[in-house]
Design an enzyme around this catalytic site. Structure first.
Site, short mmCIF file in Angstrom:
data_model
loop_
_atom_site.label_atom_id
_atom_site.label_comp_id
_atom_site.label_asym_id
_atom_site.label_seq_id
_atom_site.Cartn_x
_atom_site.Cartn_y
_atom_site.Cartn_z
N HIS A 135 0.86 -1.19 0.00
CA HIS A 135 0.00 0.00 0.00
C HIS A 135 0.90 1.24 0.00
O HIS A 135 1.74 1.41 0.88
CB HIS A 135 -0.91 0.01 1.23
CG HIS A 135 -1.98 -1.05 1.17
ND1 HIS A 135 -2.40 -1.75 2.29
CD2 HIS A 135 -2.70 -1.52 0.13
CE1 HIS A 135 -3.35 -2.60 1.92
NE2 HIS A 135 -3.54 -2.48 0.63
N ALA A 136 0.70 2.10 -0.98
CA ALA A 136 1.65 3.17 -1.29
C ALA A 136 1.92 4.12 -0.13
O ALA A 136 3.06 4.51 0.12
CB ALA A 136 1.13 3.96 -2.50
N ARG A 137 0.88 4.50 0.61
CA ARG A 137 1.02 5.56 1.61
C ARG A 137 1.69 5.09 2.91
O ARG A 137 2.00 5.90 3.77
CB ARG A 137 -0.36 6.13 1.94
CG ARG A 137 -1.33 5.10 2.53
CD ARG A 137 -2.75 5.61 2.49
NE ARG A 137 -3.72 4.62 2.97
CZ ARG A 137 -5.02 4.73 2.80
NH1 ARG A 137 -5.51 5.77 2.15
NH2 ARG A 137 -5.84 3.80 3.25
N ALA A 264 1.07 -0.58 7.58
CA ALA A 264 0.83 0.37 8.66
C ALA A 264 -0.61 0.86 8.49
O ALA A 264 -1.11 0.92 7.37
CB ALA A 264 1.80 1.54 8.57
N GLU A 337 1.35 -4.92 11.08
CA GLU A 337 0.83 -3.55 11.01
C GLU A 337 1.70 -2.75 11.98
O GLU A 337 1.59 -2.90 13.20
CB GLU A 337 -0.64 -3.49 11.43
CG GLU A 337 -1.60 -4.21 10.49
CD GLU A 337 -1.89 -3.44 9.21
OE1 GLU A 337 -1.47 -2.25 9.13
OE2 GLU A 337 -2.53 -3.99 8.31
#
Length: 376
Positions: A135-137, A264, A337
């Site tokens: 996930h990019a962000r 995250a 996470e």
């Protein structure tokens, strides 16, 4: 649940017990707060000026090219170009322990680079796959992947545990899985999550690369709508990034004994299943590995991680890489996470990179050493 734009007529329903992460345009913030107060819904303002927080983190930086391993700064976030230059550099300067290769190309044509880390001590060795940045962000993910490689190379000569790990195992490390999305999160939208593939029927870009795997594809916890953050894609492995990694893992599934994916945020260590409430066959081995890993992590700074099956510990989601890896014969499949639990969220400050990576390193070493023991 992430709601990017608030409008009083937003087509979603808030129900009791639901925690919602809302990003609100300034011009509608008053109407949202008024609505929450009238509805007697508790709320906390975590970041009062999100735009300012983004600018503080991503401000105009000079290109941080580092020509030596010792000079590269692991306590800042790096752009895709910087990370790939760093990979090339390690491939040249640490050829005894590092081999760089590509598993394919992204939608926008970028190479999907992986580092193979380990001593070439014998022809066949078991292996661990580690990926970050699906996930990019979630920038702390790629930061950890780089930290892991740095720690492995620096401590190999002096740390018996690391020496054992790199002698008995190979590590396949993919610092940035979603290369197009990660690049886009640096140049256009800091909160971009998906890939960057184009949809012919809709104007929306991208697919959630962690809903695109061929395991209970597009069931609960995934969306059929191309504009949604959890869009599963037109079909399983529609995304070239997912297809390339799935192909590599299938090809090496007899060798790869652990799959670790870094995300995250939430401070959790998750294992299968994500898509259903059920107990995995090798539960006792995986559960004990998770228990020991979170205890090792906590020993650094006292940070507590919850652990357990993803479906009951976090939420139900289908088409995830972790479930796919487990279903394809990789017995230890985990998703981390990382920090924090929402105060900074995806904007985890650079000052927290070092402690986050230091504690996570303890957990990963613990899982790896557990893997080398016999557990049935």
């Amino acid at each position: 649940l992430q709601v990017d734009l608030w409008q009083p007529s937003s087509p979603f329903h808030i129900v009791e017990g639901m925690v919602i992460d809302v990003r609100v345009p300034q011009n509608t913030s008053r109407s949202l707060l008024s609505y929450l107060q009238q509805a007697n819904i508790q709320y906390t303002i975590l970041i009062s000026d999100l735009q300012k927080a983004i600018e503080n983190q991503t401000g105009q930086r000079s290109y941080r090219n580092r020509r030596s391993l010792s000079g590269y700064n692991y306590e800042v976030y790096h752009s895709l170009e910087e990370i790939q230059d760093w990979m090339h550099y390690l491939n040249k300067t640490h050829s005894d322990l590092v081999h760089m290769f590509s598993v394919g190309k992204s939608y926008e044509g970028r190479p999907l680079f992986v580092l193979k880390l380990g001593k070439r001590s014998r022809p066949y060795k078991k292996a661990v796959w580690i990926d970050c940045g699906i996930h990019a962000r979630e920038w702390i993910g790629p930061a950890f992947c780089q930290w892991f490689v740095k720690e492995a190379l620096q401590t190999y000569p002096t740390d018996p545990a690391m020496r054992k790990m790199l002698t008995q195992l190979y590590f396949y490390i993919m610092p940035v899985f979603n290369v197009d999305g990660y690049h886009f999160s640096w140049t256009n939208d800091r909160f971009w999550r998906k890939t960057r593939s184009k949809n012919t029927r809709f104007q929306c870009h991208g697919v959630d690369a962690n809903r695109n795997w061929k395991v209970k594809w597009c069931d609960e916890g995934a969306s059929y709508h191309p504009c949604d953050d959890t869009y599963c894609g037109p079909f399983p492995e529609s995304e070239p990034e997912v297809k390339a990694v799935a192909h590599f893992l299938r090809k090496h599934r007899k060798q790869i004994k652990a799959y670790l994916s870094f995300h995250a945020y939430a401070q959790m260590l998750l294992y299968p299943y994500s898509y259903k409430y059920a107990t995995i066959p090798n539960f006792s081995c995986v559960e004990s590995a998770a228990y020991n890993a979170v205890n090792a992590l906590q020993s650094a700074y006292g940070v507590r991680y919850r652990y357990g099956p993803a479906s009951s510990t976090l939420y139900v989601s289908s088409g995830s890489s972790m479930d796919w890896a487990y279903k394809n014969g990789i017995p230890y499949a985990f998703a981390f996470e990382l920090r924090d639990t929402g105060h900074f969220g995806f904007l985890l400050p650079e000052t927290l990179i070092k402690p986050t990576c230091t504690e996570t390193m303890l957990a990963v070493k613990n899982i790896t050493l557990h893997l080398l023991k016999k557990c049935h």
